[in-house]
Design an enzyme around this catalytic site. Structure first.
Site, PDB file in Angstrom:
ATOM      1  N   ASN A 116       0.856  -1.190   0.000  1.00 56.63           N
ATOM      2  CA  ASN A 116       0.000   0.000   0.000  1.00 56.63           C
ATOM      3  C   ASN A 116       0.894   1.243   0.000  1.00 56.63           C
ATOM      4  OD1 ASN A 116      -1.399   2.272   1.098  1.00 56.63           O
ATOM      5  ND2 ASN A 116      -3.065   0.920   1.695  1.00 56.63           N
ATOM      6  N   HIS A 138      -5.602   3.683  -1.569  1.00 55.64           N
ATOM      7  CA  HIS A 138      -6.924   4.050  -1.033  1.00 55.64           C
ATOM      8  C   HIS A 138      -7.249   5.471  -1.473  1.00 55.64           C
ATOM      9  CE1 HIS A 138      -9.583   4.397   2.870  1.00 55.64           C
ATOM     10  NE2 HIS A 138     -10.241   4.713   1.772  1.00 55.64           N
TER      11      HIS A 138
HETATM   12  N1  PXP Z   1      -5.965  -3.059   4.042  1.00 60.09           N
HETATM   13  C1  PXP Z   1      -6.930  -2.120   4.089  1.00 60.09           C
HETATM   14  C2  PXP Z   1      -8.300  -2.492   3.646  1.00 60.09           C
HETATM   15  C3  PXP Z   1      -6.634  -0.804   4.494  1.00 60.09           C
HETATM   16  O1  PXP Z   1      -7.620   0.132   4.542  1.00 60.09           O
HETATM   17  C4  PXP Z   1      -5.312  -0.479   4.837  1.00 60.09           C
HETATM   18  C5  PXP Z   1      -4.967   0.928   5.200  1.00 60.09           C
HETATM   19  O2  PXP Z   1      -5.236   1.779   4.134  1.00 60.09           O
HETATM   20  C6  PXP Z   1      -4.340  -1.486   4.756  1.00 60.09           C
HETATM   21  C7  PXP Z   1      -4.700  -2.776   4.385  1.00 60.09           C
HETATM   22  C8  PXP Z   1      -2.912  -1.226   5.083  1.00 60.09           C
HETATM   23  O3  PXP Z   1      -2.784  -0.843   6.414  1.00 60.09           O
HETATM   24  P1  PXP Z   1      -1.396  -0.297   6.937  1.00 60.09           P
HETATM   25  O4  PXP Z   1      -1.096   0.953   6.177  1.00 60.09           O
HETATM   26  O5  PXP Z   1      -1.638  -0.057   8.388  1.00 60.09           O
HETATM   27  O6  PXP Z   1      -0.365  -1.367   6.679  1.00 60.09           O
END
Ligand code: PXP
Length: 245
Positions: free
Chosen positions: A7, A43
């Site tokens: 991400n 996102h």
């Molecule tokens: N999965 C989803 C559905 C999320 O909303 C997020 C955060 O945007 C993540 C994974 C990744 O989370 P992190 O940035 O805490 O690793």
């Protein structure tokens, strides 16, 4: 093999802090690809606080890896997803005032609306994923409305680990294991993510039903010290070790 989706939202957070074109999320995504990521997650929030519409267009054009577009279940986001047709769309709950996605979707409480919402996305060929807690009701509702994937929220497990609440953390991990087994038995592909770090990834990666982890904030944070490639490489190694052990 357990896939790693990287991400890249917080590359955009740093960029937006100054309103410059750098650091570029597409460049980070291409580096992630070179470092062994299996997919890229971004996102597009309603307030555009990190990833922008232009970022999504550039990622769609410039990436070879599949893009997993996270978004709220709104008409605006549905139109954007239908325009770009990313490989996957992960529906998340979104509150403007939250710092990050705090809980899972209430699929059971909004079954009809979410079923209608995902139907055009499915018809357009997107793999629809629902970001939920490991609660049985939510998993069963996700299967009923025809989602291909559920992504289980690991945020509570990670927070409990950080707080040193060992017994509660173990109970939360048991819940994730049971949820993954139930979801897989209903024919859903099972992903997990949120808050994962080098320290917390192992027990989650060891859950045999999981097909993909999505990890962002920790990897981008770690990359300040080691670079993005080595951070991803180390995460990948820990995931593989957990699967082998
Ligand atoms: N999965 C989803 C559905 C999320 O909303 C997020 C955060 O945007 C993540 C994974 C990744 O989370 P992190 O940035 O805490 O690793």
């Amino acid at each position: 093999m357990l896939r790693l989706g990287v991400n890249i939202d917080h590359v955009a957070t740093v960029r937006n802090a100054r309103g410059t074109p750098w650091p570029d999320p597409l460049r980070a995504a291409l580096l992630a690809e070179a470092a062994g990521a299996d997919g890229i997650t971004a996102h597009l929030r309603e307030d555009r606080r990190h990833i922008s519409d232009t970022d999504i267009a550039r990622l769609m054009d410039g990436l070879r890896l599949p893009l997993n577009l996270e978004m709220a279940a709104t008409a605006e986001m549905q139109a954007i997803a239908l325009r770009h047709r990313p490989h996957a769309v992960c529906i998340v709950p979104e509150k403007r005032e939250e710092r990050t996605t705090e809980g899972g979707l209430d699929v059971a409480g909004e079954e009809a609306r979410l079923g209608d919402f995902i139907a055009p996305l499915r018809a357009a060929g997107c793999r629809v994923s629902l970001f939920i807690g490991h609660d049985r009701r939510q998993i069963e509702a996700a299967a009923r409305i025809g989602a291909a994937v559920v992504e289980l929220h690991t945020g509570a497990y990670c927070d409990l680990d950080t707080e040193g609440r060992t017994a509660d953390c173990a109970a939360e991990l048991d819940g994730l294991c049971a949820g993954a087994a139930l979801a897989a038995s209903l024919g859903l592909e099972v992903h997990a993510g949120h808050g994962l770090t080098f320290d917390t990834v192992g027990p989650v990666a060891a859950i045999p039903e999981l097909a993909e982890l999505n990890i962002g904030h920790f990897l981008i944070a770690e990359s300040i010290f080691t670079g993005l490639g080595p951070a991803i490489g180390e995460m990948r190694a820990r995931m593989d070790a957990a699967r082998q052990g």
